[in-house]
Design an enzyme around this catalytic site. Structure first.
Site, PDB file in Angstrom:
ATOM      1  N   SER B 159       1.021  -1.243  -0.167  1.00 19.23           N
ATOM      2  CA  SER B 159      -0.185   0.065   0.085  1.00 19.23           C
ATOM      3  C   SER B 159       0.657   1.566  -0.005  1.00 19.23           C
ATOM      4  O   SER B 159       1.685   1.451  -0.854  1.00 19.23           O
ATOM      5  CB  SER B 159      -0.921   0.158   1.261  1.00 19.23           C
ATOM      6  N   ARG B 229     -11.504   6.694   9.468  1.00 17.90           N
ATOM      7  CA  ARG B 229     -10.880   4.941   9.637  1.00 17.90           C
ATOM      8  C   ARG B 229     -11.991   4.343   9.590  1.00 17.90           C
ATOM      9  O   ARG B 229     -11.638   3.244   8.682  1.00 17.90           O
ATOM     10  CB  ARG B 229      -9.969   4.762  10.788  1.00 17.90           C
ATOM     11  N   ASP B 325      -8.137  -7.089  -4.528  1.00 22.42           N
ATOM     12  CA  ASP B 325      -7.777  -4.922  -4.204  1.00 22.42           C
ATOM     13  C   ASP B 325      -8.480  -4.393  -5.122  1.00 22.42           C
ATOM     14  O   ASP B 325      -7.704  -4.219  -6.588  1.00 22.42           O
ATOM     15  CB  ASP B 325      -6.631  -5.037  -4.144  1.00 22.42           C
ATOM     16  N   HIS B 358      -7.961  -5.645  -0.496  1.00 20.93           N
ATOM     17  CA  HIS B 358      -6.410  -4.962  -0.274  1.00 20.93           C
ATOM     18  C   HIS B 358      -5.721  -5.228   0.915  1.00 20.93           C
ATOM     19  O   HIS B 358      -4.642  -5.346   1.038  1.00 20.93           O
ATOM     20  CB  HIS B 358      -6.844  -3.131  -0.228  1.00 20.93           C
ATOM     21  N   ASP B 359      -6.445  -5.840   2.612  1.00 24.05           N
ATOM     22  CA  ASP B 359      -5.738  -5.862   3.216  1.00 24.05           C
ATOM     23  C   ASP B 359      -4.585  -7.142   3.408  1.00 24.05           C
ATOM     24  O   ASP B 359      -4.296  -8.035   4.383  1.00 24.05           O
ATOM     25  CB  ASP B 359      -6.931  -6.004   4.350  1.00 24.05           C
TER      26      ASP B 359
END
Lengths: 203, 393
Positions: B159, B229, B325, B358-359
């Site tokens: 990232s 967040r 992602d 993405h994580d």
């Protein structure tokens, strides 16, 4: 890996590659040839492979391989980036074989191409005798599910090479028993007896 | 973040108690400002070998920090890549010397808006200059100078960490042997800038933000930061992953309540993500770091052509993306690969099949880890780093 463990056709290709050169293997699979060239000839090798499983397996062996396609990704490379660009048993499966071959000779000083020969006597006989699309040991697909959309004979390939101005530096015809016959075109026997053709092209 | 911004002289700062810090500088920023002295906070794992050839710089992402492999001093949670670091592990601490520093602009001890501006004696707040990914990398370069490391064996990060990896390779190619940009892009997309802006506006809309001066007002815009967040967290996941984990399941109840409590598990989960995040992160840092990501555009820095960023690069690259992602989709990794091919760079590229979004780069993904391992082993062999105990002790 010792030479005897490498697939027969890949070994013939490896024999055409000079040591310590830069090689791009298009359609490299899991990187068998690249690994062999790295380990035995200190070649600086790169690969392109369509299947992600193949790419992952190659990268896991420390090889430099990207996921990509011969038809679309060769144009990214600069001219003369490699000493050899290798295309093994794949040209007949590309959408635009002429363009792929031209790109190979643009980015490489040499191109090494191996292909199944549709002019082999078994293929000719099969079509003549049965009147159906031949399914042989080197062409093992039914017409409706074959990836081989641009099949050609050894002579057809020689015509294409001449049409794009490539020089055939070496030609090998490999018959069904694994006999290797070097030939210089035109050679009607190579086109009849060779189950596979292998070419080293230059500019 | 509820930490005291101004620590009494001699006071112990829990954020940096378990790591190293140094005063470095000067650092000339891309915006033109020169910071005469900056503090850099970092953690190392493993031992630097005699010829200083086994260093791996791990670049953390937006909300990460230097606590790569040990427990976080504020939250007590394990490090964000702790499963990959250790003796005999993927990042083998018997073989490599790992460095992970808090980014410039961060809030875990490296100079950022939460730290004291030496000119005023107060926290920088919005007086802190706007920083870039390039500035973060230059701060890391100062750290390497400080540690006497001329060339890194590898720079790795996912990232925003991957952006730093690309910047390292482009700006300091001779100082990088191998580069592993993961789940990243050579520029922040319009969609990503949009999500960044939502987060920033959430923070700025919190009345406790006070134009960034909340430290001196004794407040904390934790609600705004939590919303930022929560919104961002959605972008780190994927629709299939959310569906699999939460579906429409209700949170500790049989029926919906016809109100606005967290009826659904996904709501409860996001609220939890938001509330735990504010304990360890500073709202102004969030503004600055997301801005740095927005400004990142490696092609623009090199005459509009990404390939120019890598012309003649000696670096060995391995670019990795994940199928699900959508924040840094595979096509952005492919653009990097095309640029690297255009300069005949040594590059590998693998897209990992994963539904985790993405994580995925932070999670247990065996195929991903095997790819990392293969690339690192191959590169180490070329660099002459032996497996296992390579340390000259």
């Amino acid at each position: 890996m010792s030479p005897s463990q490498l697939r027969f056709d890949l070994r013939l290709i490896a024999d055409m590659v000079a040591p310590k050169t830069r090689v791009l293997d298009v359609g490299c699979g899991e990187g068998e040839l690249l690994k062999f060239l790295r380990d035995t000839k200190k070649v600086d090798g790169r690969g392109i492979e369509l299947s992600m499983a193949g790419v992952a397996a190659a990268v896991r062996q420390g090889l430099s391989v990207i996921q990509g396609d011969a038809d679309t990704d060769l144009k990214d490379y600069p001219a003369g980036a490699f000493d050899y660009v290798i295309l093994s048993q794949t040209l007949q499966a590309t959408r635009n074989p002429r363009e792929v071959l031209e790109q190979m000779l643009r980015i490489g000083k040499h191109a090494i191409v191996s292909l199944p020969n549709f002019g082999h006597w078994r293929v000719r006989l099969s079509l003549l005798a049965h009147g159906r699309m031949p399914v042989t040991s080197s062409l093992g697909f039914a017409w409706y599910d074959t990836p081989n959309i641009h099949l050609c004979t050894i002579d057809d390939f020689i015509d294409l090479a001449q049409a794009i101005g490539a020089r055939i530096e070496r030609g090998l015809a490999i018959d069904s028993s694994g006999q290797i016959r070097p030939f210089t075109p035109p050679d009607w026997k190579a086109n009849l007896m060779g189950e596979n053709g292998l070419f080293l092209l230059g500019k | 973040m509820n930490l005291p911004p101004v620590l009494a002289p001699g006071g112990i700062d829990p954020r940096t108690q378990a790591c190293s810090t140094a005063e470095l500088g000067p650092l000339k920023l891309d915006c033109g400002v020169v910071l005469e002295r900056i503090t850099v906070a970092w953690r190392t794992y493993g031992t630097l070998n005699a010829d200083k050839s086994n260093a791996i710089l791990v670049c953390h992402a937006l909300t990460g920090d230097q606590y790569l492999a040990d427990s976080h001093p504020v939250t007590g949670k394990p490090g964000w890549w702790h499963t990959l670091v250790g003796p005999g592990n993927l990042f083998d601490t018997d073989r490599y010397f790992l460095i992970c520093s808090n980014v410039l602009g961060g809030c875990m001890g490296t100079t950022g808006p939460v730290e004291i501006n030496p000119q005023t004696g107060k926290p920088w707040g919005l007086g802190f200059p706007v920083i870039t990914i390039g500035d973060m990398v230059n701060a890391q370069a100062l750290l390497l100078d400080h540690l006497g490391i001329e060339q890194l064996f590898c720079v790795v990060g996912g990232s925003m960490g991957g952006m730093q990896v690309l910047e390292w390779a482009a700006s300091h190619p001779r100082r990088v042997f191998a580069a592993l940009p993961i789940a990243t892009s050579s520029r922040h997309s319009a969609q990503n800038i949009a999500f960044g802006e939502v987060g920033r506006q959430a923070i700025m809309a919190d009345p406790d933000w006070h134009e960034g001066d909340y430290h001196s007002k004794g407040t904390n815009p934790h609600r705004g930061l939590a919303v930022a967040r929560m919104a961002a967290h959605i972008t780190y996941l994927s629709e299939p992953a959310l569906h699999k984990k939460f579906g429409r399941k209700l949170q500790n109840r049989q029926n919906v309540t016809y109100g606005f409590e967290a009826d659904f598990q996904i709501e409860s989960y996001l609220r939890h993500q938001g509330s735990t995040f504010v304990e360890r992160f500073d709202a102004n840092s969030y503004l600055y770091i997301t801005r740095a990501m927005d400004y990142f555009d490696l092609a623009a820095e090199h005459g509009g052509k990404l390939a120019n960023a890598f012309k003649g690069t000696p670096v060995r690259f391995c670019v990795i993306s994940f199928t699900s992602d959508w924040l840094f989709p595979t096509r952005e990794s492919r653009a990097i690969v095309h640029a690297l091919n255009a300069v005949a760079a040594n590059v590998s590229f693998v897209e990992i099949e994963s539904d985790k979004g993405h994580d995925a780069f932070l999670l247990d993904e065996p195929e991903f880890h095997k790819t990392l391992q293969g690339f690192l082993d191959g590169a180490a062999e070329h660099r002459g780093l032996l497996p296992g105990r390579s340390v000259d002790s």
